[in-house]
Design a protein around this motif. Structure first.
Motif, PDB file in Angstrom:
ATOM      1  N   GLU A  44       0.699  -1.236   0.074  1.00 39.44           N
ATOM      2  CA  GLU A  44       0.125   0.188   0.049  1.00 39.44           C
ATOM      3  C   GLU A  44       0.920   1.201  -0.031  1.00 39.44           C
ATOM      4  OE1 GLU A  44      -2.409  -0.080   3.491  1.00 39.44           O
ATOM      5  OE2 GLU A  44      -0.649   0.194   4.879  1.00 39.44           O
ATOM      6  N   ALA A  45       2.438   0.956  -0.014  1.00 40.07           N
ATOM      7  CA  ALA A  45       3.130   2.309   0.089  1.00 40.07           C
ATOM      8  C   ALA A  45       4.248   2.264  -1.044  1.00 40.07           C
ATOM      9  CB  ALA A  45       3.517   2.643   1.389  1.00 40.07           C
ATOM     10  N   ASP A  46       4.448   3.158  -1.626  1.00 39.89           N
ATOM     11  CA  ASP A  46       5.854   2.998  -2.436  1.00 39.89           C
ATOM     12  C   ASP A  46       6.614   4.011  -1.633  1.00 39.89           C
ATOM     13  OD1 ASP A  46       7.883   2.620  -4.247  1.00 39.89           O
ATOM     14  OD2 ASP A  46       6.208   3.134  -6.054  1.00 39.89           O
ATOM     15  N   LEU A  47       7.843   3.461  -1.335  1.00 34.33           N
ATOM     16  CA  LEU A  47       8.722   4.240  -0.399  1.00 34.33           C
ATOM     17  C   LEU A  47       9.999   4.698  -1.129  1.00 34.33           C
ATOM     18  CD1 LEU A  47       8.228   2.540   2.959  1.00 34.33           C
ATOM     19  CD2 LEU A  47       7.041   4.508   2.128  1.00 34.33           C
ATOM     20  N   HIS A  48       9.929   4.294  -2.455  1.00 35.60           N
ATOM     21  CA  HIS A  48      11.343   4.853  -3.277  1.00 35.60           C
ATOM     22  C   HIS A  48      10.918   5.335  -4.608  1.00 35.60           C
ATOM     23  CE1 HIS A  48      15.556   3.140  -4.458  1.00 35.60           C
ATOM     24  NE2 HIS A  48      15.248   4.326  -5.024  1.00 35.60           N
ATOM     25  N   THR A  49      10.821   6.532  -4.798  1.00 32.06           N
ATOM     26  CA  THR A  49      10.688   7.171  -5.839  1.00 32.06           C
ATOM     27  C   THR A  49      11.548   8.335  -6.381  1.00 32.06           C
ATOM     28  OG1 THR A  49       8.902   8.804  -5.205  1.00 32.06           O
ATOM     29  CG2 THR A  49       8.308   6.460  -5.779  1.00 32.06           C
ATOM     30  N   HIS A  50      11.767   8.674  -7.671  1.00 25.34           N
ATOM     31  CA  HIS A  50      12.520   9.802  -7.966  1.00 25.34           C
ATOM     32  C   HIS A  50      11.757  10.804  -8.693  1.00 25.34           C
ATOM     33  CE1 HIS A  50      16.399   8.077  -6.622  1.00 25.34           C
ATOM     34  NE2 HIS A  50      15.749   7.088  -6.997  1.00 25.34           N
ATOM     35  N   THR A  51      12.059  12.145  -8.863  1.00 24.89           N
ATOM     36  CA  THR A  51      11.520  13.306  -9.334  1.00 24.89           C
ATOM     37  C   THR A  51      12.666  14.101 -10.155  1.00 24.89           C
ATOM     38  OG1 THR A  51      12.152  14.862  -7.758  1.00 24.89           O
ATOM     39  CG2 THR A  51       9.981  13.418  -7.421  1.00 24.89           C
ATOM     40  N   ILE A  52      12.125  15.163 -10.801  1.00 27.15           N
ATOM     41  CA  ILE A  52      13.124  15.765 -11.333  1.00 27.15           C
ATOM     42  C   ILE A  52      14.240  16.585 -10.536  1.00 27.15           C
ATOM     43  CG2 ILE A  52      11.426  16.661 -13.417  1.00 27.15           C
ATOM     44  CD1 ILE A  52      10.899  19.284 -11.664  1.00 27.15           C
ATOM     45  N   PHE A  53      14.248  16.380  -9.417  1.00 23.15           N
ATOM     46  CA  PHE A  53      15.223  16.912  -8.437  1.00 23.15           C
ATOM     47  C   PHE A  53      16.321  15.929  -8.707  1.00 23.15           C
ATOM     48  CE2 PHE A  53      11.689  19.465  -7.060  1.00 23.15           C
ATOM     49  CZ  PHE A  53      12.347  20.494  -6.705  1.00 23.15           C
ATOM     50  N   SER A  54      16.113  14.798  -8.976  1.00 19.66           N
ATOM     51  CA  SER A  54      17.347  13.973  -9.489  1.00 19.66           C
ATOM     52  C   SER A  54      17.339  13.667 -11.068  1.00 19.66           C
ATOM     53  CB  SER A  54      17.574  12.733  -8.504  1.00 19.66           C
ATOM     54  OG  SER A  54      16.535  11.797  -8.411  1.00 19.66           O
ATOM     55  N   HIS A  55      16.918  12.321 -11.221  1.00 16.33           N
ATOM     56  CA  HIS A  55      16.898  11.770 -12.580  1.00 16.33           C
ATOM     57  C   HIS A  55      15.502  11.548 -13.143  1.00 16.33           C
ATOM     58  CE1 HIS A  55      18.790   7.712 -12.271  1.00 16.33           C
ATOM     59  NE2 HIS A  55      18.221   8.283 -10.842  1.00 16.33           N
ATOM     60  N   GLY A  56      14.459  11.714 -12.266  1.00 17.24           N
ATOM     61  CA  GLY A  56      13.180  11.430 -12.487  1.00 17.24           C
ATOM     62  C   GLY A  56      12.469  12.449 -13.483  1.00 17.24           C
ATOM     63  N   LYS A  57      11.335  11.832 -14.029  1.00 21.01           N
ATOM     64  CA  LYS A  57      10.757  12.655 -15.228  1.00 21.01           C
ATOM     65  C   LYS A  57       9.908  13.626 -14.770  1.00 21.01           C
ATOM     66  CE  LYS A  57      11.538   9.447 -19.049  1.00 21.01           C
ATOM     67  NZ  LYS A  57      11.939   8.292 -18.488  1.00 21.01           N
ATOM     68  N   GLN A  58       9.257  13.232 -13.619  1.00 22.03           N
ATOM     69  CA  GLN A  58       7.897  14.188 -13.003  1.00 22.03           C
ATOM     70  C   GLN A  58       8.226  14.877 -11.820  1.00 22.03           C
ATOM     71  OE1 GLN A  58       6.776  11.340 -14.545  1.00 22.03           O
ATOM     72  NE2 GLN A  58       6.212  12.517 -16.271  1.00 22.03           N
ATOM     73  N   THR A  59       7.576  15.889 -11.341  1.00 27.54           N
ATOM     74  CA  THR A  59       7.831  16.762 -10.030  1.00 27.54           C
ATOM     75  C   THR A  59       7.102  15.976  -8.888  1.00 27.54           C
ATOM     76  OG1 THR A  59       5.435  17.724 -10.402  1.00 27.54           O
ATOM     77  CG2 THR A  59       7.221  18.791 -11.338  1.00 27.54           C
ATOM     78  N   PRO A  60       7.590  16.274  -7.648  1.00 27.62           N
ATOM     79  CA  PRO A  60       7.099  15.329  -6.627  1.00 27.62           C
ATOM     80  C   PRO A  60       5.470  15.482  -6.631  1.00 27.62           C
ATOM     81  CG  PRO A  60       8.821  16.813  -5.792  1.00 27.62           C
ATOM     82  CD  PRO A  60       8.554  17.179  -7.354  1.00 27.62           C
ATOM     83  N   GLU A  61       4.914  16.571  -7.198  1.00 28.42           N
ATOM     84  CA  GLU A  61       3.158  16.760  -7.145  1.00 28.42           C
ATOM     85  C   GLU A  61       2.740  15.707  -7.944  1.00 28.42           C
ATOM     86  OE1 GLU A  61       1.558  20.361  -7.729  1.00 28.42           O
ATOM     87  OE2 GLU A  61      -0.230  19.607  -7.451  1.00 28.42           O
ATOM     88  N   GLN A  62       3.378  15.489  -9.329  1.00 30.00           N
ATOM     89  CA  GLN A  62       3.034  14.795 -10.117  1.00 30.00           C
ATOM     90  C   GLN A  62       3.055  13.217  -9.714  1.00 30.00           C
ATOM     91  OE1 GLN A  62       5.526  16.175 -13.327  1.00 30.00           O
ATOM     92  NE2 GLN A  62       3.431  17.025 -14.328  1.00 30.00           N
ATOM     93  N   MET A  63       4.400  12.807  -9.109  1.00 26.97           N
ATOM     94  CA  MET A  63       4.422  11.505  -8.495  1.00 26.97           C
ATOM     95  C   MET A  63       3.215  11.239  -7.374  1.00 26.97           C
ATOM     96  SD  MET A  63       6.830  10.100 -10.326  1.00 26.97           S
ATOM     97  CE  MET A  63       7.944   8.961  -9.552  1.00 26.97           C
ATOM     98  N   VAL A  64       3.152  12.114  -6.716  1.00 30.50           N
ATOM     99  CA  VAL A  64       1.924  11.985  -5.564  1.00 30.50           C
ATOM    100  C   VAL A  64       0.431  11.945  -6.328  1.00 30.50           C
ATOM    101  CG1 VAL A  64       0.826  13.279  -3.709  1.00 30.50           C
ATOM    102  CG2 VAL A  64       3.273  13.354  -3.774  1.00 30.50           C
ATOM    103  N   GLN A  65       0.254  12.719  -7.298  1.00 31.30           N
ATOM    104  CA  GLN A  65      -1.048  12.565  -8.036  1.00 31.30           C
ATOM    105  C   GLN A  65      -1.187  10.893  -8.669  1.00 31.30           C
ATOM    106  OE1 GLN A  65      -0.382  15.686 -10.571  1.00 31.30           O
ATOM    107  NE2 GLN A  65      -1.692  17.081  -9.426  1.00 31.30           N
ATOM    108  N   SER A  66      -0.116  10.679  -9.071  1.00 30.79           N
ATOM    109  CA  SER A  66       0.028   9.233  -9.595  1.00 30.79           C
ATOM    110  C   SER A  66      -0.342   7.974  -8.545  1.00 30.79           C
ATOM    111  CB  SER A  66       1.323   9.037 -10.247  1.00 30.79           C
ATOM    112  OG  SER A  66       1.371   7.627 -10.801  1.00 30.79           O
ATOM    113  N   ALA A  67       0.355   8.357  -7.365  1.00 29.04           N
ATOM    114  CA  ALA A  67       0.248   7.388  -6.245  1.00 29.04           C
ATOM    115  C   ALA A  67      -1.287   7.467  -6.003  1.00 29.04           C
ATOM    116  CB  ALA A  67       1.216   7.727  -5.201  1.00 29.04           C
ATOM    117  N   ILE A  68      -1.852   8.591  -5.883  1.00 24.19           N
ATOM    118  CA  ILE A  68      -3.202   8.468  -5.346  1.00 24.19           C
ATOM    119  C   ILE A  68      -4.047   7.771  -6.298  1.00 24.19           C
ATOM    120  CG2 ILE A  68      -5.269  10.298  -5.136  1.00 24.19           C
ATOM    121  CD1 ILE A  68      -3.335  12.342  -4.241  1.00 24.19           C
ATOM    122  N   LYS A  69      -4.023   8.136  -7.761  1.00 26.10           N
ATOM    123  CA  LYS A  69      -4.487   7.466  -8.812  1.00 26.10           C
ATOM    124  C   LYS A  69      -4.592   6.099  -8.900  1.00 26.10           C
ATOM    125  CE  LYS A  69      -4.775  10.011 -12.828  1.00 26.10           C
ATOM    126  NZ  LYS A  69      -3.737  10.654 -13.972  1.00 26.10           N
TER     127      LYS A  69
END
Ligand code: ZN
Ligand code: ZN
Length: 234
Positions: free
Chosen positions: A4-29
């Motif tokens: 029920e939790a994803d505890l390891h994700t990356h964003t544009i602040f390292s080499h991910g493609k999305q912002t933290p907010e977009q990753m959170v939105q995806s997790a909600i979805k």
């Protein structure tokens, strides 16, 4: 087993493609109850977070905005930067985080010449396994590390010794869906040592959030109870 939790994700602040907010939105979805944003710590030469206040601020804003839908944790993925088990130069950084991940990565800024020499040039040498393993144990003993990420990935280690250290310090051992290279027998070494486990996507894009591959089945088949998997629904 339901994760029920994803505890390891990356964003544009390292080499991910999305912002933290977009990753959170995806997790909600995807129906997750919790997500941790865990970009690379500054000592990573290519992908380390360069603007820490902005990074933490972006996570905290998502935390507030979606607090009625999901729990958002601010984290970082730390690197092995010395044989003696130090993490970042700024040790106060750990106090600002909700969750601390740690593991070996190539291309990091080592704290001293001896460590750089060992990890860049000698980590695959036959007689280096003990030194590799001991430096990870030093870090686990010295710091409050929640999760040991992808153990053995890109560095040979003695899994039995790591398992004992993780069990002693309650550091969860990660089964990483993006680096599924932990051998079955090594998985069982951790299982027998009684460690806590965590299943992670290590997502670098919103599509990968909550994608755990065959890891949950592997745990269930091995008879690991939900209580021992820190991000399984209880
Ligand atoms: Zn990693
Ligand atoms: Zn990662």
């Amino acid at each position: 087993m339901t994760i029920e939790a994803d505890l390891h994700t990356h964003t544009i602040f390292s080499h991910g493609k999305q912002t933290p907010e977009q990753m959170v939105q995806s997790a909600i979805k995807k129906g997750l109850k919790k997500i941790a944003i865990t970009d690379h710590a500054p000592s990573h030469i290519f992908y380390g977070v360069r603007n820490m206040p902005r990074y933490l601020d972006a996570i905290h804003r998502a935390q507030d905005k979606y607090s009625d839908k999901i729990m958002v944790l601010a984290g970082l993925e730390f690197n092995i930067v010395s044989l003696s088990g130090q993490l970042e130069a700024d040790e106060k950084l750990l106090d600002k985080l909700d969750i601390v991940l740690f593991g070996f990565h190539k291309a990091v800024l080592y704290r001293d010449f001896k460590s750089a020499q060992h990890f860049y040039l000698r980590r695959y040498a036959k007689d280096s396994i003990e030194k590799n393993t001991q430096s990870i144990i030093n870090a686990i003993d010295r710091n409050s590390i929640d999760i040991l990420v992808h153990p053995g990935h890109a560095i040979p280690v003695a899994h039995a010794a790591l398992a004992a250290a993780c069990a002693k310090r309650n550091t969860a051992v990660e089964l990483n869906a993006s680096h599924p290279d932990l051998a079955k027998e090594d998985f069982f070494t951790y299982e027998r040592a009684g460690v806590l486990f965590v299943v992670s996507s290590d997502a670098h894009s919103r599509q990968k959030v909550g994608v755990f591959g065959t890891m949950p089945e592997m745990l269930a088949q091995a008879g690991v109870e939900d209580a021992r998997v820190i991000n399984a629904a209880k």
